[in-house]
Design a protein around this motif. Structure first.
Motif, PDB file in Angstrom:
ATOM      1  N   ARG A 161       2.718  11.983  10.414  1.00 36.17           N
ATOM      2  CA  ARG A 161       1.691  10.992  10.687  1.00 36.17           C
ATOM      3  C   ARG A 161       2.206   9.583  10.400  1.00 36.17           C
ATOM      4  O   ARG A 161       3.287   9.404   9.865  1.00 36.17           O
ATOM      5  N   ASN A 162       1.381   8.583  10.710  1.00 36.30           N
ATOM      6  CA  ASN A 162       1.803   7.193  10.621  1.00 36.30           C
ATOM      7  C   ASN A 162       0.804   6.377   9.797  1.00 36.30           C
ATOM      8  O   ASN A 162      -0.276   6.865   9.451  1.00 36.30           O
ATOM      9  N   ASP A 163       1.167   5.149   9.491  1.00 35.06           N
ATOM     10  CA  ASP A 163       0.313   4.196   8.783  1.00 35.06           C
ATOM     11  C   ASP A 163      -0.067   4.710   7.390  1.00 35.06           C
ATOM     12  O   ASP A 163      -1.230   4.719   7.002  1.00 35.06           O
ATOM     13  N   GLY A 164       0.921   5.111   6.655  1.00 34.01           N
ATOM     14  CA  GLY A 164       0.739   5.537   5.271  1.00 34.01           C
ATOM     15  C   GLY A 164       2.006   5.244   4.512  1.00 34.01           C
ATOM     16  O   GLY A 164       2.862   4.475   4.964  1.00 34.01           O
ATOM     17  N   GLY A 165       2.156   5.844   3.349  1.00 33.60           N
ATOM     18  CA  GLY A 165       3.341   5.545   2.570  1.00 33.60           C
ATOM     19  C   GLY A 165       3.602   6.546   1.470  1.00 33.60           C
ATOM     20  O   GLY A 165       2.829   7.490   1.254  1.00 33.60           O
ATOM     21  N   GLY A 166       4.677   6.312   0.767  1.00 37.53           N
ATOM     22  CA  GLY A 166       4.945   7.107  -0.423  1.00 37.53           C
ATOM     23  C   GLY A 166       3.836   6.939  -1.441  1.00 37.53           C
ATOM     24  O   GLY A 166       3.349   7.911  -2.026  1.00 37.53           O
ATOM     25  N   ILE A 167       3.409   5.676  -1.647  1.00 36.04           N
ATOM     26  CA  ILE A 167       2.245   5.352  -2.475  1.00 36.04           C
ATOM     27  C   ILE A 167       1.380   4.390  -1.675  1.00 36.04           C
ATOM     28  O   ILE A 167       1.868   3.389  -1.143  1.00 36.04           O
ATOM     29  N   TYR A 168       0.092   4.684  -1.604  1.00 34.23           N
ATOM     30  CA  TYR A 168      -0.827   3.940  -0.732  1.00 34.23           C
ATOM     31  C   TYR A 168      -2.076   3.576  -1.527  1.00 34.23           C
ATOM     32  O   TYR A 168      -2.598   4.405  -2.283  1.00 34.23           O
TER      33      TYR A 168
END
Length: 825
Positions: free
Chosen positions: A519-526
């Motif tokens: 998926r997209n538009d996220g991160g390791g920490i969000y």
């Protein structure tokens, strides 16, 4: 019990001595027995009843000791206030030292019969389930491609009731779905069991089919409501063209796939090569909740511990009944408390983002001082573990979360009672997630996260290993700033003047890698929204993607958060900020993070930069690095030419990208050499010059350079001018950093070796560049032209990563006593 689960939990149980009474339990025990070690009971419910009797008699330090084996639960094991210990004297449910103890919500499937065409079938006395495990491995439901020629049909129409209210319940007023030109679907059995799956950016949505009707020679697919409307018209990203069709006997065409005909209670399975169903362990999940520790806000459950147990084999059926209109992080769009938001993300949204939680298969509700230590949560169809509604001072320590359909761990929620509870005792507070391994979660619902922290106070997430996830690693906060005091950037019918419960959360020393894989538009920490006192520190994040931004992502309304001392590399964007809501970035303290890693290799002179995914050098802005006239010189060694639709790679880049005002860039484009200048900003002011005769050699050091004299942009290769373009205007200057080995916004890395980079505040001639080349090739870099030299980088000096990086790497992840939790690769 499968061999795989046994291997996963080996070594997790430890010997512990207890002063009080011990209740023995064994799979071969007898519930009529007294429950001693010598004469154990058989069921966990009977053991619970014996605990209650002991507690009522005033006994303390009670332990329930489970012998090795699998305990298949007929129903959820429920523990409440009457099953609780006291502070310092918990009731402990533990595995016998060295034993593998499995608490299962599943049913064994036996008595298989051949069904033709390599397919087998068996009766299963269950109403429904969404998962299946064969010899400890998850098997996929029957899935296939979307029917060819699929086209949208109908209208997405709905009203909010009661009419005229600021928010209410959505009522769908029209049918919608799809049409296909062929009528084969009309002959499929049980069309109402079929599901379409959709993915869009961060979201994974599932919509049920209601019925299929004939239309001429083709078929019309009418989708089940309101799920289809919610998925198609919710805020954020919507369901558009389906990506796959699932759950039909007619789709059962691949080895390892299965289909459960709930109408006939018959399971169909196509074995993989070598699988013998007469000897295989096939498990279908029967329960949606294996264990709940459930109190009430006035009377919480408390002081219970679980040690060395494995919780496995459970399902989650709401997607089969209502669909899965995911909003984010596996929270779904409800039908109540909604309104149409008028801003740019038009759609139906929930008041203050109060979405429906996707529940866990193990739950602590209004529980205090509940502890899970060295437990395993695996082969689960929902989330792994929930700590919710007044959960306080609980600990999850040294546990493994793996092969989970949804999120691994969920702390807190996103309801009104989570962000602004009327009773402060409902606040989820002071829970700790420490030294856990969270991997292969979100295997069914790709919008899930490793560890989700909603509206909570003083949650600590530390020293965990988090990897192999489709979406975000750790998600903290909710609401996009909307329910914060004085709101955010979106309209809201129920504003608040007081802050939410989000505060003081600590996310530190975690090792996070291989997330954002689907998926997209996220991160390791969000993060989302205002969280005063929240600190993100000492985390090691790397090799994340291809989904981006990928690193530490402070999204909508994030405020009052400190981000410090983290090591982030191998991501599209190391530190990403969405500053849309109230310009809150200024309230966040972001400092002393290492956002590149420098990999070195033997160079033309000393060491060189091995530029690649995450490896580059960024130099902070300095006015001397922004001369009006310039020469950029670098030596490169290219092992192979870049390929694909965009073969450009950046050697030196000042400014985010070629559309940024003031940018200067030295690049290669396949086997050609080029440069960019941007004078005025935007695409219309981007100027590029690139060679056309492919002068760049392979596998040898080559000198590249670009010059600008205020009028003409030139490019050189090994001292020879290979391209030029007249601009006729002076450079514009900008306070942007300089990046070596990547485009500054990390869109692309050079992916080859770079050495001896020099910046001059004047254009060098071809003869001067030739003099530099001769000096460097002779091993005399001190002999290069000195006039106008601003800065030089030889990559022999230690950088920030050489100092901070090893320290962060050494401290992040599991602490020494828990490193045996890491599963074998």
């Amino acid at each position: 019990m499968s061999a795989r689960i046994g291997l996963l939990v080996m070594g997790l149980a430890a010997a512990v001595g207890w002063a009080g009474p011990t209740i023995g339990v064994a799979p071969a025990g007898d519930d009529a027995a007294p429950g001693s070690r010598e004469r154990p009971v058989q069921s966990l419910e009977r053991a619970r009843d014996l605990v209650r009797t002991a507690l009522a008699g005033g006994q303390t330090d009670i332990s329930v000791e489970l012998a090795a084996g699998t305990y298949r639960l007929p129903r959820t094991l429920s523990l409440g206030p009457e099953d609780s210990g006291t502070p310092g004297h918990p009731v402990v449910w533990r595995a016998v030292a060295g034993a593998t103890v499995v608490v299962s919500g599943g049913r064994l499937v036996k008595d298989w019969q051949a069904d033709g065409d390599g397919r087998f079938k068996a009766k299963v006395d269950l109403p429904d389930f969404r998962q299946l495990w064969v010899n400890g491995s998850r098997r996929p439901r029957a899935r296939g491609a979307v029917p060819p020629g699929l086209a949208s049909w109908g209208e997405h129409r709905a009203v909010i009731e009661p009419a005229g209210a600021a928010f209410g319940t959505v009522k769908v007023t029209a049918e919608a779905g799809y049409e296909v030109p062929a009528g084969a679907l009309l002959r499929w059995r049980h069309p109402a069991d079929l599901e379409f799956g959709y993915t869009n950016s961060w979201s994974h949505m599932i919509c049920r089919i209601e019925r299929i009707e004939a239309v001429g020679a083709g078929a019309r697919i009418i989708m089940a409501q309101p799920g289809f409307f919610l998925a198609s018209r919710k805020g954020g990203v919507q369901a558009q063209t389906p990506e796959y069709l699932e759950n039909a006997l007619e789709l059962l065409d691949e080895p390892g796939e299965w289909y459960f005909d709930r109408h006939e209670q018959t399971l169909y399975y196509r074995p993989r090569p070598g699988e013998d169903l007469t000897a295989a362990e096939v498990v279908a999940p029967a329960l949606e909740c294996i264990l709940e520790v459930r109190g009430t806000v006035p009377a919480p459950a408390h002081d219970v511990e679980f040690r060395g147990l494995t919780f496995t084999h459970a399902t989650w059926l709401r997607p089969s009944r209502l669909g899965h209109p995911d909003v984010q992080a596996n929270f779904t769009q409800p039908t109540t408390g909604v309104y149409f938001r008028p801003e740019h993300e038009k759609g139906i949204v929930t008041v203050n983002g109060e979405c429906d939680k996707s529940p866990a298969n193990v739950v602590v509700h209004a529980g205090q001082r509940v502890r899970f230590e060295r437990c395993v949560f695996t082969a689960l169809g929902g989330a792994g573990l929930d700590l919710e509604v007044g959960a306080q001072d609980n600990a999850v320590v040294g546990c493994v979360f793996a092969d989970i359909s949804a999120s691994g761990i969920q702390v807190g929620g996103v309801s009104r009672d989570d962000h602004h509870p009327e009773d402060p005792r409902r606040t989820v507070r002071a829970n700790r997630i420490l030294n856990c391994v969270v991997r292969r979660c979100g295997v069914e619902f790709e919008d899930s996260v490793g560890i989700f922290v909603g509206y909570t106070e003083a949650t600590e997430v530390a020293h965990n290993e988090i990897r192999e996830l489709p979406y975000t690693g750790v998600s903290v906060g909710w609401g996009w700033g909307i329910p914060d005091a004085n709101g955010g950037a979106y309209s809201n019918p129920v504003p608040y003047s007081t802050p939410t419960t989000s505060r003081g959360n600590l996310i530190h020393d975690n090792h996070i890698q291989q997330v954002m894989r689907k998926r997209n538009d996220g991160g390791g920490i969000y993060t989302l929204s205002r969280q005063p006192g929240t600190v993100i520190s000492g985390n090691h994040l790397h090799d994340i993607g291809p989904g981006g931004p990928g690193g530490i992502y402070l999204d909508e309304g994030s405020a009052d958060i400190e981000v410090t001392g983290n090591l982030v590399y191998g991501v599209a964007t190391a530190l990403n900020f969405n500053n849309h809501a109230q310009d809150r970035l200024a309230t966040c303290k972001v400092h002393e993070n290492v956002t590149t890693t420098v990999q070195r290799t033997p160079g033309l002179v000393g060491q060189a930069l091995r530029a690649g995914w995450g490896s580059c050098v960024e130099i902070p802005y300095d006015p001397t690095l922004d001369p009006a006239e310039l020469t950029v010189e670098a030596w490169v060694r290219v092992e192979r030419y870049p390929e694909g639709t965009d073969p450009r790679r950046w050697v030196v880049c000042k400014g985010g990208n070629e559309w940024v005002d003031g940018t200067y860039e030295l690049i290669i484009d396949g086997a050609n050499v080029g440069a960019y200048l941007n004078v005025g900003g935007g695409r219309e002011n981007e100027f590029m010059v690139v060679s056309t005769d492919e002068p760049l050699p392979l596998k040898q050091w080559c000198q590249l350079a670009c010059t600008y004299d205020g009028a003409v942009l030139k490019v050189f290769c090994d001292g020879r001018e290979v391209a030029a373009k007249t601009l006729g205007k002076p450079r514009t200057l900008s306070p942007a950093p300089l990046c070596l080995g990547a485009r500054q916004d990390r869109f692309s890395f050079f992916e080859n070796d770079v050495d001896e980079v020099r910046l001059y505040r004047r254009p060098l001639s071809a003869a001067e560049l030739g003099q530099n080349a001769a000096a460097v090739r002779a091993g005399r870099p001190a002999g290069v032209v000195a006039a106008g030299l601003v800065a030089a980088w030889g990559f022999d000096e230690p950088g920030a990563d050489d100092q901070q990086g090893p320290r962060i790497r050494a401290l992040a992840g599991l602490e020494a006593p828990y490193r045996d939790l890491l599963p074998a690769e």
